[in-house]
Motif scaffolding. Structure first.
Motif, mmCIF file in Angstrom:
data_model
loop_
_atom_site.group_PDB
_atom_site.id
_atom_site.type_symbol
_atom_site.label_atom_id
_atom_site.label_comp_id
_atom_site.label_asym_id
_atom_site.label_seq_id
_atom_site.Cartn_x
_atom_site.Cartn_y
_atom_site.Cartn_z
ATOM 1 N N VAL A 76 0.739 -0.932 0.197
ATOM 2 C CA VAL A 76 0.094 0.002 -0.104
ATOM 3 C C VAL A 76 0.867 1.318 -0.011
ATOM 4 O O VAL A 76 0.686 2.146 -0.890
ATOM 5 N N SER A 77 1.789 1.267 0.865
ATOM 6 C CA SER A 77 2.713 2.388 1.045
ATOM 7 C C SER A 77 3.535 2.573 -0.381
ATOM 8 O O SER A 77 3.565 3.828 -0.783
ATOM 9 N N LEU B 24 1.326 4.059 -3.149
ATOM 10 C CA LEU B 24 0.806 5.289 -2.648
ATOM 11 C C LEU B 24 2.026 6.506 -3.041
ATOM 12 O O LEU B 24 1.661 7.521 -3.765
ATOM 13 N N ASN C 98 -3.465 11.403 3.366
ATOM 14 C CA ASN C 98 -4.323 10.503 4.848
ATOM 15 C C ASN C 98 -4.061 9.182 4.553
ATOM 16 O O ASN C 98 -4.120 8.571 5.658
ATOM 17 N N ALA C 99 -3.929 8.540 3.312
ATOM 18 C CA ALA C 99 -3.939 7.096 3.529
ATOM 19 C C ALA C 99 -2.362 6.772 3.761
ATOM 20 O O ALA C 99 -2.263 5.743 4.429
ATOM 21 N N ARG D 292 -5.655 13.097 -0.403
ATOM 22 C CA ARG D 292 -6.062 11.883 0.028
ATOM 23 C C ARG D 292 -4.900 10.853 0.119
ATOM 24 O O ARG D 292 -4.956 10.073 0.808
ATOM 25 N N GLY E 13 -2.626 6.554 7.273
ATOM 26 C CA GLY E 13 -2.968 5.534 7.668
ATOM 27 C C GLY E 13 -2.246 4.168 7.746
ATOM 28 O O GLY E 13 -2.251 3.252 8.749
#
Length: 630
Positions: free
Chosen positions: A145-146, A149, A168-169, A165, A172
């Motif tokens: 995910v990281s 992104l 923000n992700a 966004r 998380g």
């Protein structure tokens, strides 16, 4: 000396007064016959055992002819002994024969405690193994995910909504990484960075943070003893532990009450150690967090350190706070104890062994972004998504990339003759060949090969005693593109310096003595680089003191009169930059030379000179960087 086999005999009336006693009974209570006779025998019974004893004696009135019971009798010096009694009535008097079973009772209790401790230890070890595996897979997912992104962020430049966004992700992801870190702490698989600290300073330094976190309705009382001893723990982990305990206390008080944080010196003696088998007698610093909350039953207390166990409503907590604290304390060689009663609040006490070393300086390090390179990197990673993300990040940094899905495949690539500059390998992969063995075989064939490990959690193959093995370089998942770039350049720089050290020929050279002999503290964790650099500096006529880490360097600076601090940047534990900042705080005129593969190092306070020597360096580079030092 009291003999356990000696029978104790006494005769008492129905009014419980002692009418006769044998020498063994007199020896037990430490009194003469004149002092004992006429005294109620209940006066000698332990207060907690009196009701049960009276209940037994009352059975005589109901026709029972023989009583068998155990109670504790106050002996000489106020020490209670456990006695097993057999009593029979005879014409309104009671004849009782007793046997001192104190030793048997204590031995049975110790055995019971040992069995319970073993069961708890085995249970915690099993849960620790499980959580370590969960953290590994979880961090792999976070890395996917990281990484994606971060790659996506380049494509949305100028689109403020999309940038926000993604931010923000990524936030998380960071929270998820913290959750995984708590799992690893409980499983005692989190590589710690212990430093010698004064816990009292940590506590007082968190006052404002705790007030903001707990709210105005919680009254915070902090009690820190004077002359608090030093301990060796990870400062970040101790802050996390204190914050977790404080938040748990707030929730137990429903947001209103008094929280007391206490730090003091304490000695745990042999008696305490006997009742707590994992404790070694000695000097400790205790950090206690106490609240006026609802308290817990013994059944709840027995489970609170288990991960994911929580008494909070669903969605109000992960159940990892106390388990993280437990794992951290145990991995730090400490001891944790919880005291709680329903309606009476809870007190959790952490004990850390005293150390006699001076306190380390804790400095925040801030380094900028660095660029990538054009070298060839072999990525060995069994998770396809993680591997694909790593490849994209590396190519984005300019590197050429070859991939392998396990250690055996990576070894085939390395043995094929294909040129590889860096082996970037996950620690935990399937198959009979493990990553450390892969690295060993590969380096035997190609000593100039650089190796960088990555993992969602570390295992015993590269970590011992909670610390990375000497010379091992690790990039923990999830990592950022910038962290990856910095770590790879550091590994390449160290390998280049090591290669140069190995290639030095023994041909005679003309040694040009230094104009001025300097007293230099050389700090380098790579033994080969350190020895080679020390040799070159000594041949120039300088006085060299060698150490392998920042903690030892700070101590050495206090004990010696040095002109120059010559330090690698990527040291384990205290980084070279942290070390230099701390050194300049104490010695503003000290010259600092950073040996690094990255020219972007932060500025330092003080009037001393700061220089950067890029790796790999040779004798001429060393001489040049030392020339204009006043």
């Amino acid at each position: 000396m009291w003999r356990l086999s000696t029978e104790i005999m006494l005769v008492a009336g129905m009014d419980a007064k002692i009418m006769a006693a044998n020498p063994a009974m007199l020896a037990l209570v430490g009194q003469t016959e004149q002092e004992l006779l006429g005294q109620p025998f209940m006066d000698y019974v332990h207060p907690s055992d009196r009701k049960a004893t009276l209940d037994e004696v009352a059975k005589l009135d109901k026709g029972l002819r023989t009583l068998n019971f155990i109670n504790r009798y106050r002996g000489e010096g106020g020490v209670y002994r456990t006695v097993s009694w057999t009593a029979v009535p005879d014409n309104n008097v009671i004849h009782a024969v007793g046997r001192d079973v104190t030793a048997e009772t204590e031995a049975a209790e110790q055995l019971r405690k040992a069995e319970l401790a073993l069961q708890q230890s085995q249970k915690m070890e099993s849960i620790g193994n499980l959580t370590g595996g969960v953290a590994h897979d979880f961090n792999n997912l976070l890395q996917v995910v990281s990484g994606n992104l971060q790659l996506l962020s380049k494509e949305v430049v100028g689109n403020d909504r999309a940038v926000k966004r993604i931010a923000n992700a990524l936030d998380g992801v960071n929270r998820g990484a913290k959750l995984a870190s708590q799992l690893l702490s409980f499983g005692r698989r989190q590589p710690l960075e212990p430093k010698v600290i004064n816990i009292g300073r940590v506590v007082t330094g968190m006052d404002e943070m705790l007030k903001r976190s707990l709210g105005e309705a919680v009254e915070i009382e902090t009690v820190v003893s004077d002359d608090l001893w030093n301990v060796q723990v990870d400062p970040t982990q101790i802050e996390n532990a204190l914050l977790n305990l404080a938040i748990n206390a707030r929730d137990a008080m429903d947001g209103t009450g008094r929280l007391t944080i206490e730090a003091c010196n304490i000695t745990l003696d042999a008696v305490y150690a006997r009742d707590n088998s994992e404790v070694k007698p000695g000097s400790y610093v205790m950090l206690a967090v106490s609240d006026t909350g609802s308290g817990m039953s013994p059944e709840i207390v027995a489970k609170v350190f288990e991960p994911f166990f929580s008494t909070k409503p669903e969605g109000k907590g992960t159940g990892l706070g106390l388990s993280m604290v437990f794992g951290f304390v145990k991995q730090s060689g400490g001891h944790i104890k919880i005291y709680s009663e329903v309606g009476e609040g809870t007190s959790i006490k952490l004990y850390f062994p005293q150390v006699l070393s001076d306190e380390d300086l804790i400095i925040d390090m801030d380094v900028g972004k660095i660029e990538g390179g054009t070298e060839t990197i072999l990525v060995a990673e069994d998770d396809e998504a993680v591997r694909a993300t790593a490849v994209e990040l590396l190519r984005d940094l300019g590197y050429s990339v070859i991939t392998a899905n396990d250690a055996e495949s990576a070894l085939v690539v390395l043995q094929s003759g294909v040129h590889v500059d860096l082996l970037f390998t996950d620690v935990v992969m399937p198959g009979p060949l493990k990553s450390p063995e892969l690295a060993r075989i590969a380096r035997e064939k190609n000593p100039s090969l650089s190796v960088l490990y990555t993992s969602g959690y570390t295992e015993n193959s590269i970590v011992h005693g909670g610390r990375l093995d000497p010379g091992v370089q690790l990039l923990s998942k999830p990592y950022t593109k910038e962290a990856m770039a910095r770590k790879i350049r550091h590994v390449f720089a160290n390998q280049a310096q090591r290669n140069q050290s190995l290639s030095v020929t023994p041909t005679p050279t003309i040694i040009i003595p230094a104009t001025v002999s300097r007293n230099i503290l050389l700090v380098e964790d790579d033994v080969l680089i350190r020895l080679n650099t020390a040799d070159m500096l000594e041949e120039m006529g300088h006085q060299i003191t060698e150490v392998g880490n920042g903690t030892d360097a700070l101590k050495m600076l206090e004990s010696g009169n040095f002109d120059v601090l010559f330090t690698d940047v990527g040291l384990p534990g205290i980084s070279g930059i942290e070390l230099a900042k701390g050194a300049r705080t104490r010695f503003p005129n000290l010259t600092v030379i950073f040996a690094t593969g990255d020219p972007n190092v932060p500025s330092l306070a003080g009037s001393g000179m700061t220089k950067v020597l890029l790796k790999p360096y040779g004798e001429d580079n060393l001489r040049s960087v030392l020339l204009d030092i006043p």
